[in-house]
Design a protein around this motif. Structure first.
Motif, PDB file in Angstrom:
ATOM      1  N   ASN A 100      42.989  19.756  12.219  1.00 13.94           N
ATOM      2  CA  ASN A 100      42.275  21.057  12.255  1.00 13.94           C
ATOM      3  C   ASN A 100      42.029  21.452  13.707  1.00 13.94           C
ATOM      4  OD1 ASN A 100      39.994  22.999  12.239  1.00 13.94           O
ATOM      5  ND2 ASN A 100      39.990  22.583  10.039  1.00 13.94           N
ATOM      6  N   PRO A 101      42.326  22.699  14.111  1.00  6.14           N
ATOM      7  CA  PRO A 101      42.126  23.119  15.507  1.00  6.14           C
ATOM      8  C   PRO A 101      40.679  23.017  15.963  1.00  6.14           C
ATOM      9  CG  PRO A 101      42.584  25.008  14.101  1.00  6.14           C
ATOM     10  CD  PRO A 101      42.862  23.786  13.272  1.00  6.14           C
ATOM     11  N   LEU A 102      39.720  23.040  15.015  1.00  2.00           N
ATOM     12  CA  LEU A 102      38.311  22.911  15.398  1.00  2.00           C
ATOM     13  C   LEU A 102      37.961  21.465  15.712  1.00  2.00           C
ATOM     14  CD1 LEU A 102      36.616  25.279  12.760  1.00  2.00           C
ATOM     15  CD2 LEU A 102      37.284  25.803  15.108  1.00  2.00           C
ATOM     16  N   VAL A 103      38.890  20.566  15.312  1.00  3.08           N
ATOM     17  CA  VAL A 103      38.704  19.142  15.586  1.00  3.08           C
ATOM     18  C   VAL A 103      39.448  18.766  16.855  1.00  3.08           C
ATOM     19  CG1 VAL A 103      39.102  16.774  14.734  1.00  3.08           C
ATOM     20  CG2 VAL A 103      38.349  18.595  13.158  1.00  3.08           C
ATOM     21  N   THR A 104      40.698  19.249  16.920  1.00  2.76           N
ATOM     22  CA  THR A 104      41.513  18.896  18.078  1.00  2.76           C
ATOM     23  C   THR A 104      41.118  19.717  19.297  1.00  2.76           C
ATOM     24  OG1 THR A 104      43.171  20.542  17.408  1.00  2.76           O
ATOM     25  CG2 THR A 104      43.457  18.290  16.583  1.00  2.76           C
ATOM     26  N   GLY A 105      40.475  20.808  19.056  1.00  4.97           N
ATOM     27  CA  GLY A 105      40.028  21.656  20.164  1.00  4.97           C
ATOM     28  C   GLY A 105      38.551  21.955  20.018  1.00  4.97           C
ATOM     29  N   GLU A 106      38.076  22.972  20.825  1.00  2.00           N
ATOM     30  CA  GLU A 106      36.670  23.342  20.740  1.00  2.00           C
ATOM     31  C   GLU A 106      36.334  23.761  19.333  1.00  2.00           C
ATOM     32  OE1 GLU A 106      34.169  23.166  22.746  1.00  2.00           O
ATOM     33  OE2 GLU A 106      35.286  22.376  24.436  1.00  2.00           O
ATOM     34  N   PRO A 107      35.180  23.339  18.767  1.00  2.00           N
ATOM     35  CA  PRO A 107      34.090  22.600  19.450  1.00  2.00           C
ATOM     36  C   PRO A 107      34.207  21.066  19.278  1.00  2.00           C
ATOM     37  CG  PRO A 107      33.305  23.397  17.358  1.00  2.00           C
ATOM     38  CD  PRO A 107      34.715  23.862  17.458  1.00  2.00           C
ATOM     39  N   HIS A 108      35.482  20.547  18.972  1.00  2.00           N
ATOM     40  CA  HIS A 108      35.721  19.099  18.866  1.00  2.00           C
ATOM     41  C   HIS A 108      34.830  18.462  17.814  1.00  2.00           C
ATOM     42  CE1 HIS A 108      38.415  19.208  22.313  1.00  2.00           C
ATOM     43  NE2 HIS A 108      37.480  19.914  23.006  1.00  2.00           N
ATOM     44  N   ILE A 109      34.935  18.948  16.584  1.00  2.00           N
ATOM     45  CA  ILE A 109      34.108  18.451  15.469  1.00  2.00           C
ATOM     46  C   ILE A 109      34.587  17.047  15.100  1.00  2.00           C
ATOM     47  CG2 ILE A 109      33.461  18.824  13.060  1.00  2.00           C
ATOM     48  CD1 ILE A 109      33.868  21.811  13.520  1.00  2.00           C
ATOM     49  N   ARG A 110      33.610  16.099  15.042  1.00  2.00           N
ATOM     50  CA  ARG A 110      33.899  14.755  14.508  1.00  2.00           C
ATOM     51  C   ARG A 110      33.043  14.492  13.287  1.00  2.00           C
ATOM     52  NH1 ARG A 110      36.134  11.065  18.142  1.00  2.00           N
ATOM     53  NH2 ARG A 110      36.194   9.641  16.347  1.00  2.00           N
ATOM     54  N   PHE A 111      31.814  15.034  13.287  1.00  2.00           N
ATOM     55  CA  PHE A 111      30.881  14.812  12.172  1.00  2.00           C
ATOM     56  C   PHE A 111      30.499  16.182  11.587  1.00  2.00           C
ATOM     57  CE2 PHE A 111      26.318  14.990  11.005  1.00  2.00           C
ATOM     58  CZ  PHE A 111      26.376  14.279   9.831  1.00  2.00           C
ATOM     59  N   TYR A 112      30.412  16.270  10.254  1.00  2.00           N
ATOM     60  CA  TYR A 112      30.020  17.504   9.556  1.00  2.00           C
ATOM     61  C   TYR A 112      29.224  17.148   8.321  1.00  2.00           C
ATOM     62  CZ  TYR A 112      30.242  21.746   6.722  1.00  2.00           C
ATOM     63  OH  TYR A 112      29.916  22.824   5.948  1.00  2.00           O
ATOM     64  N   ALA A 113      28.098  17.833   8.111  1.00  2.00           N
ATOM     65  CA  ALA A 113      27.313  17.698   6.873  1.00  2.00           C
ATOM     66  C   ALA A 113      26.879  19.099   6.459  1.00  2.00           C
ATOM     67  CB  ALA A 113      26.110  16.791   7.090  1.00  2.00           C
TER      68      ALA A 113
END
Length: 870
Positions: A100-113
């Motif tokens: 996902n571009p939001l993971v590989t790029g800004e904001p670099h999401i690693r954790f989501y709840a």
């Protein structure tokens, strides 16, 4: 996506849009929730996300600068598919999100709840979520707090929805209020337009309520509060009693009313009103009375006017000496005035209801043939248009002589506008007039020229054979007594009235009859004969026309006119000549429009070039002059007079003075086709020269006084005026004393200068209306007008002259003195000629000179003369 999922998504999006929260304003309450969630999870980012068709929009955000992202890469789109929390401990370890571009790029999401948000338990509209940039496994306590804060956000959503519903309810209430106001205003407007007011009386509370229109009719202020007593006070006593009784009947017996009553308004205007009341029962008794109120003054006045008109008409018919019958189309008599009954020999018998055919009258049309025995009254009922000035004879049993009647019939409602089908027939006894007409006809038949008499309706009443012979009218027009306009149209169509539209020519000629004055003109008949026409109006209306054949006298004039017409037909060949003429030239067609002109025409009148163009009408050209102040008077009358004179073949001469002092002479000559040609010349120098010549012909060149010629004319004029008006004046003849020695001593130049000074003093001694003249040498004369028979006033004037001329004159630096001898004669109606007046004054002058000079004397017979020395 399956069909079922698609239907669920459609309902979800509908619920989201109906909440009207997408892209709404940011509120602190929502911001506080996301800030709290971020602190609980110790994460940098927290969001309240609403998931729409193509996007997810952040109602509140913490740790992000963007307002939303595309839906296809969002984590929240997965959360709204779950009934509980959606947890992603490490996005790089989750195959759904590791690319996902939001993971590989800004904001670099690693954790989501994320916690799904719904306000109806069915449709999940968005999420409350928290995001970390490091893998994280949340504690049960953190997840419990996330659910609780999710409930808070759902509560805020519900509060938002409640606000919407409240606003909608208020809008609905406001709409209903405005609708009620509009309906009330509409009712009031209808009342105003219809002129009907309303009222209500609460019997139990004894409260009377009026609408605005009712107040208007009473002419009271809007704040006026009526009651039963004040309402009744607006009526006169009798009307007040009626309305009070009607109110009582309504309350006691449940009876309504509809009354028309007089009323006096608060402004003391007397009007008529219609009052209508209807009782309303509640619980077995009359609780209220409601009603309408209307101003009917106009209708009442109209009814009164109709009744008055009927009375006037009835009285008029009774008083008329002319008989009047009112008939139906079937010939039945509806009414007959006394004059009609007397004329028809009915006596006191009332013929109402009878048919005219049953009256058994010997009534015969004077011109009816033997095969037509229709009763004129029957004809009038059946075909009224035929009965116009119809002459009929009536034979009554009680009268051995025949009575002659003039009948006229007219439908009451010719256009059938009111559904009335009756006929009015007038009967006038013209027996005496007919006898006189027959006597005059014998005289007219022996008249040496053509004769025609048109009656007050302009129909031919009588004529002689010479009239028909000269004008060539058909026998049928003579027999049926045609209208003057019909004769004129016949002549116009035949070409007798000149060129132009025949109908218009006839109407223009007929319009002259509107002014009752005698006229004298000439006209040409179809066969080329020339007639002299004289028309004379009659005191009682109508005209007498006389026609005389003057062909022989006109032959030479006609030949000259033909030559002139031939020359005018070659007008186009003269254009080059016109351009080099000294005069201005203008050519107009028979409609009064400019066809041809030269530059001199424009220059002489000083017209702007744009104003003069082909087709410009004479009316527009003169109107333009009026706007520039170059023409005064009625333009239409001026043009009509010009056209009338030109149409009659007259050459019109005129001379006008332009505002700049220029004098212009114009000659307008008619053309064969009905137009005309005008020549215009600047005659300013000629006029000035003529004025100088005229002045020189009547004035002494040395002194500027009137000369002997003007003196003789003035003396003759004074004698004529004295004889006509029974007034009197005086003639003074004056001769200078001691003038010759001065002339011999100082020379002729000194003598001329002295004569000028003497002339000036003489003018100062008399009025500006008196004439001072030099008759020659040192002889002068004064004509005093309107001085009356007394000699006292004349003596004062003569004495003043003697005294003024006694004072020395300064001539060429020298003081010289002269005297004056004056002879005076009276000018009155008894004086026969100017010579006798002059002789008497000369005799008196001689007596003055013989007795010492330097004085004046009145002429009197024999020894009556007396000398008054200066």
């Amino acid at each position: 996506m399956s069909a079922a999922q698609g239907q669920i998504e459609k309902k979800r999006l509908s619920a989201l849009h109906s909440l009207q929260i997408l892209h709404s304003e940011h509120l602190q309450e929502y911001d506080s929730v996301v800030e709290t969630v971020a602190e609980i999870f110790d994460c940098p980012i927290a969001l309240i996300s609403l998931v729409a068709e193509e996007e997810q929009w952040f109602k509140a955000r913490c740790g992000l600068d963007v307002a939303g992202t595309s839906r296809d890469v969002s984590f929240c789109q997965h959360t709204i598919l779950s009934d509980d929390l959606f947890i992603v401990p490490d996005a790089l370890e989750d195959e759904r999100f590791r690319e996902n571009p939001l993971v590989t790029g800004e904001p670099h999401i690693r954790f989501y709840a994320g916690c799904p948000l719904s306000i109806d338990g069915l449709n999940r509209l968005g999420t409350l979520c928290v995001i970390g940039r490091q893998p994280q496994l949340p504690t049960p306590g953190q997840l419990k707090q996330l659910r609780r804060l999710g409930d808070v956000v759902e509560g805020l959503f519900k509060t938002h929805r409640a606000g919407l519903e409240t606003r909608e309810a208020l809008d609905s209430v406001e709409f209903a209020r405005r609708k009620a106001v509009r309906e009330t205003e509409l009712i009031e407007e209808i009342a105003n337009l219809s002129g009907v007011g309303g009222w209500e009386f609460d019997v139990a509370a004894n409260i009377l309520t009026w609408t605005e229109k009712t107040r208007d009719i009473h002419e009271v202020d809007p704040e006026f509060v009526p009651d039963i007593s004040t309402a009744a006070s607006f009526y006169p006593t009798e009307a007040s009693n009626k309305i009070s009784k009607a109110m009582q009947e309504a309350i006691e017996n449940n009876v309504g009313w509809d009354l028309e009553l007089p009323l006096v308004t608060a402004k003391k205007r007397h009007i008529w009103v219609r009052s209508v009341g209807r009782p309303i029962r509640e619980d077995g008794s009359v609780a209220r009375i409601v009603g309408a109120f209307q101003n009917i003054t106009e209708r009442k006045l109209s009814e009164q006017a109709i009744r008055h008109s009927e009375a006037v008409q009835r009285t008029t018919l009774e008083a008329l000496t002319e008989g009047i019958l009112l008939l139906t189309r079937s010939g039945r008599i509806r009414s007959a005035n006394p004059a009609a009954r007397a004329i028809l020999g009915l006596g006191d018998t009332d013929p109402t209801g009878k048919c005219v055919a049953d009256l058994d009258l010997e009534l015969t049309c004077s011109f009816a043939d033997s095969n037509n025995s229709t009763d004129p009254l029957v004809l009038a009922a059946r075909d009224p248009q035929v009965v116009t000035d119809l002459i009929a004879s009536l034979k009554l049993p009680q009268n051995p002589n025949c009575i002659w009647l003039r009948l006229n019939a007219e439908p009451i409602d010719p256009q059938n506008e009111y559904g009335l089908d009756d006929i009015v027939v007038s009967l006038a006894d013209v027996t005496e007039t007919k006898h006189q007409s027959e006597t005059l006809q014998v005289i007219f038949d022996n008249f040496p020229g053509g004769f025609a008499h048109y009656d007050e309706t302009n129909r031919l009443a009588s004529s002689n054979a010479e009239f028909q012979r000269l004008l060539g009218y058909p026998q049928d027009m003579i027999d049926r007594k045609a209208h003057l306009l019909e004769f004129l149209k016949f002549s116009a169509n035949r070409g007798d009235l000149g060129p132009g539209v025949p109908e218009k020519l006839a109407e223009e000629r007929f319009s002259l009859t509107a002014k009752p004055k005698s006229r004298h003109y000439e006209r040409q008949t179809l066969n080329g004969r020339f007639l002299e026409v004289r028309s004379t109006p009659l005191p009682t209306g109508g005209w007498i026309y006389n026609f005389f054949d003057v062909t022989d006298r006109k032959r030479m004039e006609v030949q000259l006119a033909k030559n002139e017409q031939l020359a005018r037909h070659r007008l186009e060949e003269l254009e080059v000549i016109l351009a080099n003429m000294r005069q201005g030239v203008s050519v107009f067609d028979n409609r009064g429009n400019l066809m041809l002109w030269n530059k001199q025409y424009v220059d002489i009148f000083g017209r702007p070039e744009a104003e003069v163009y082909e087709g410009a009408s004479i009316t527009d050209l003169i109107l333009a002059e009026g706007e520039r102040g170059e023409f005064t008077g009625n333009v239409q009358h001026h043009v009509m007079d010009l056209l009338t004179r030109l149409t009659a073949g007259e050459v019109v001469h005129s001379k006008v003075t332009h505002p700049d002092g220029k004098v212009i002479s114009s000659v307008q000559a008619p053309l064969p086709d009905g137009g005309w040609i005008g020549t215009h010349e600047d005659i300013t120098l000629n006029e000035r020269a003529a004025q100088k010549i005229a002045h020189a012909a009547h004035h002494d060149p040395l002194t500027g006084l009137a000369n002997r010629t003007k003196f003789n004319l003035k003396l003759e004029e004074s004698l004529e005026k004295a004889a006509a008006l029974d007034t009197s004046g005086n003639l003074m003849l004056l001769d200078l004393d001691k003038f010759k020695p001065i002339n011999d001593t100082y020379g002729h130049d000194a003598g001329d200068e002295l004569l000028k000074l003497v002339s000036k003093r003489l003018q100062e001694c008399v009025r500006s209306t008196d004439l001072v003249a030099r008759l020659g040498g040192d002889e002068f004369a004064i004509i005093l007008s309107g001085t009356g028979p007394t000699e006292v006033h004349i003596s004062d004037i003569a004495g003043r002259v003697v005294e003024q001329l006694r004072s020395p004159f300064k001539v060429q630096g020298q003081l010289v003195s002269v005297g004056i001898s004056i002879g005076i004669a009276t000018i009155n109606g008894e004086t026969k000629d100017a010579g006798s007046v002059f002789k008497r004054a000369d005799i008196a002058l001689y007596e003055v000179k013989k007795n010492g000079r330097n004085g004046f004397r009145f002429f009197e017979e024999l020894d009556s003369c007396r000398i008054v020395n200066g």
